[in-house]
Structure formats: C-alpha cells, structure tokens
Design an enzyme around this catalytic site. Sequence first.
Site, PDB file in Angstrom:
ATOM      1  N   GLU A  97       0.833  -1.207   0.000  1.00  0.00           N
ATOM      2  CA  GLU A  97       0.000   0.000   0.000  1.00  0.00           C
ATOM      3  C   GLU A  97       0.870   1.261   0.000  1.00  0.00           C
ATOM      4  OE1 GLU A  97      -2.535  -1.149   3.282  1.00  0.00           O
ATOM      5  OE2 GLU A  97      -3.440  -2.651   1.979  1.00  0.00           O
ATOM      6  N   GLU A 167       4.256 -10.794   0.360  1.00  0.00           N
ATOM      7  CA  GLU A 167       2.827 -10.502   0.280  1.00  0.00           C
ATOM      8  C   GLU A 167       2.453 -10.253  -1.175  1.00  0.00           C
ATOM      9  OE1 GLU A 167       1.068  -8.821   4.096  1.00  0.00           O
ATOM     10  OE2 GLU A 167       2.167  -7.175   3.212  1.00  0.00           O
ATOM     11  N   GLY A 173      -6.079  -8.240   0.975  1.00  0.00           N
ATOM     12  CA  GLY A 173      -7.429  -7.700   1.149  1.00  0.00           C
ATOM     13  C   GLY A 173      -8.417  -8.184   0.106  1.00  0.00           C
ATOM     14  N   SER A 213      -4.577 -12.139   2.762  1.00  0.00           N
ATOM     15  CA  SER A 213      -5.812 -12.881   3.046  1.00  0.00           C
ATOM     16  C   SER A 213      -5.601 -14.105   3.934  1.00  0.00           C
ATOM     17  CB  SER A 213      -6.516 -13.263   1.742  1.00  0.00           C
ATOM     18  OG  SER A 213      -6.882 -12.090   1.036  1.00  0.00           O
TER      19      SER A 213
HETATM   20  P1  PGA Z   1      -4.894  -8.834   4.407  1.00  0.00           P
HETATM   21  O1  PGA Z   1      -3.681  -7.777   4.467  1.00  0.00           O
HETATM   22  O2  PGA Z   1      -4.586  -9.898   5.438  1.00  0.00           O
HETATM   23  O3  PGA Z   1      -6.111  -8.037   4.736  1.00  0.00           O
HETATM   24  O4  PGA Z   1      -4.909  -9.414   3.039  1.00  0.00           O
HETATM   25  C1  PGA Z   1      -2.354  -8.175   4.629  1.00  0.00           C
HETATM   26  C2  PGA Z   1      -1.471  -6.950   4.695  1.00  0.00           C
HETATM   27  O5  PGA Z   1      -1.809  -5.929   4.101  1.00  0.00           O
HETATM   28  O6  PGA Z   1      -0.397  -6.967   5.333  1.00  0.00           O
END
Ligand code: PGA
Length: 253
Positions: A97, A167, A173, A213
């Site tokens: 992000e 990730e 998400g 997730s």
């Molecule tokens: P999430 O996010 O578990 O909601 O997919 C993981 C993260 O952003 O570190």
Amino acid sequence: MARDLIVIGNWKMYKTSREASNYIEHLLSKIEGCKASVFLAVPFTSISSAAASARQAKLEVGAQNMNDARDGAFTGEIAALMLKEAGATFVLLGHSERRRIFGESDAFIHRKVLRALADDLRPVLCVGETLDERSGGETEEVLKRQIETALADVPEEKAGEVILAYEPVWAIGTGKNATPEMAQEVHAFCRACLADLFGKRKAGQISILYGGSVKPENVRSLVSEKDIDGVLVGGAALDPETLAEIIQQCEGI
Ligand code: PGA
C-alpha cells in the site's frame, strides 16, 4: 522449523489509542501460553498505549512506516528514534500500500531499511508481485529486485535483524490467498536471494512470513511449509478473537 514462528497483525489505519488498549487486553487473555512471537503494527498514535498495554507480555509493538532521515525538516514524517522512544521495536517497510498508493520506490525503502537498523528498530521488509507481474511470468524478477535493492549494504551481522514478508499484491485484502505450494515456492526463491546476499547460513536464520488474506482457515497449511515461518495478517487481525485463533492454529492447538 528451525526459525521462530512469528505472527504479525497489521492494523493499517484502524484503531485509536483507546481501542488499542482494549484490543490488547482481549488478545492477551486469549493467547496465554502461546509460544509464537506476536507483533502488532499499529498506527503511530497508538504505539505508546499499545506498548504500555503489552508490557511484560511476549508482544512486540511496532509501526507501519517511517522516514529514512534521522531528523530534519520533513513535515508530516516520523523518524525511527521517535518510534523507538514511543515503544516500537519494529517497523513495516515497503508494504504494497505504501509502494502503490504513496509511490515509494525501492531506493527509498532501501534507505529506510538502513535507517531502521542504525536506529535499532527491526525492519519487516514487505515484497510482492502484482497480478500483472505474475501473469507476465515476472514474479521472480520483481522479488529479486525488491529484495536485492532494499537489503543492499546491510552488513551480514545485522541481517538477522531483518524479517522478510512475502505478500503477493493480488492477495492483499482480496480474499484470494496463494496456495501453500505456490507460497512455498516463492519463499524458497526469496531465501535463495537472501543467501546470495548474506550466505546460506545467515539466510537460513532469517524469518520469511507470508501475507495476503490469511485467516484461521488457511493459516495452518501455510505455516506447515518449510520456508514459511509465520504470517502477516491485515483484515483478520482487526478482531482480537480472530487473531488469537490464527495464532492458535499456527501452533497447532
Ligand atoms: P490482508 O492484508 O490480510 O487483509 O490481506 C495483509 C497486509 O496488508 O499486510
């Protein structure tokens, strides 16, 4: 597994400092006796209260970002020493992000890693490919670049402080997680990149977490893989009950 099991909850931009204390009290009541190392990456304003609530428990509190400078005229930014004094022991760096929404480059993340290590905060370096990059067969190339750039110049004796989090951007998400086999393959590749940088022995000591997730239902099979040393949890970490369940599942309780 030779390496410690680590579970990190990433609160993102959720929870005030008051909510942080209530959450931690609740979480601690559910994970007494658990052996995993539990880390919470909380908003800046919640670090002090979270660290105070976590005191004496085996719970580390950290931040989700920081600036690479020691100090200076950088309005709105925050320095490692400030985080440290507030009670943080680690910091997430290069979360997708931050890269995607705030345009953080590999070079900037590299400078932050060096700063965190210099100022005694454990960097949790996040790396991962987008869906387009995966479809285009570029996953390894992207990860190699992200890892090698961010960890360049890290002295070998400091490498053990680093935690790596894989990730996949398409899994964050979205409810779509990588299969354990798919994640293991990438983790093994990440470990090989670490071995190129720091040697095989050191690379074998660095924890590589999976994020994207993660839920109580899928965590067990992920951490059963040889090179998956724990998880970084976003959405499911917002509820202390669910995070506690994830920790218990990880430990096979
Ligand atoms: P999430 O996010 O578990 O909601 O997919 C993981 C993260 O952003 O570190």
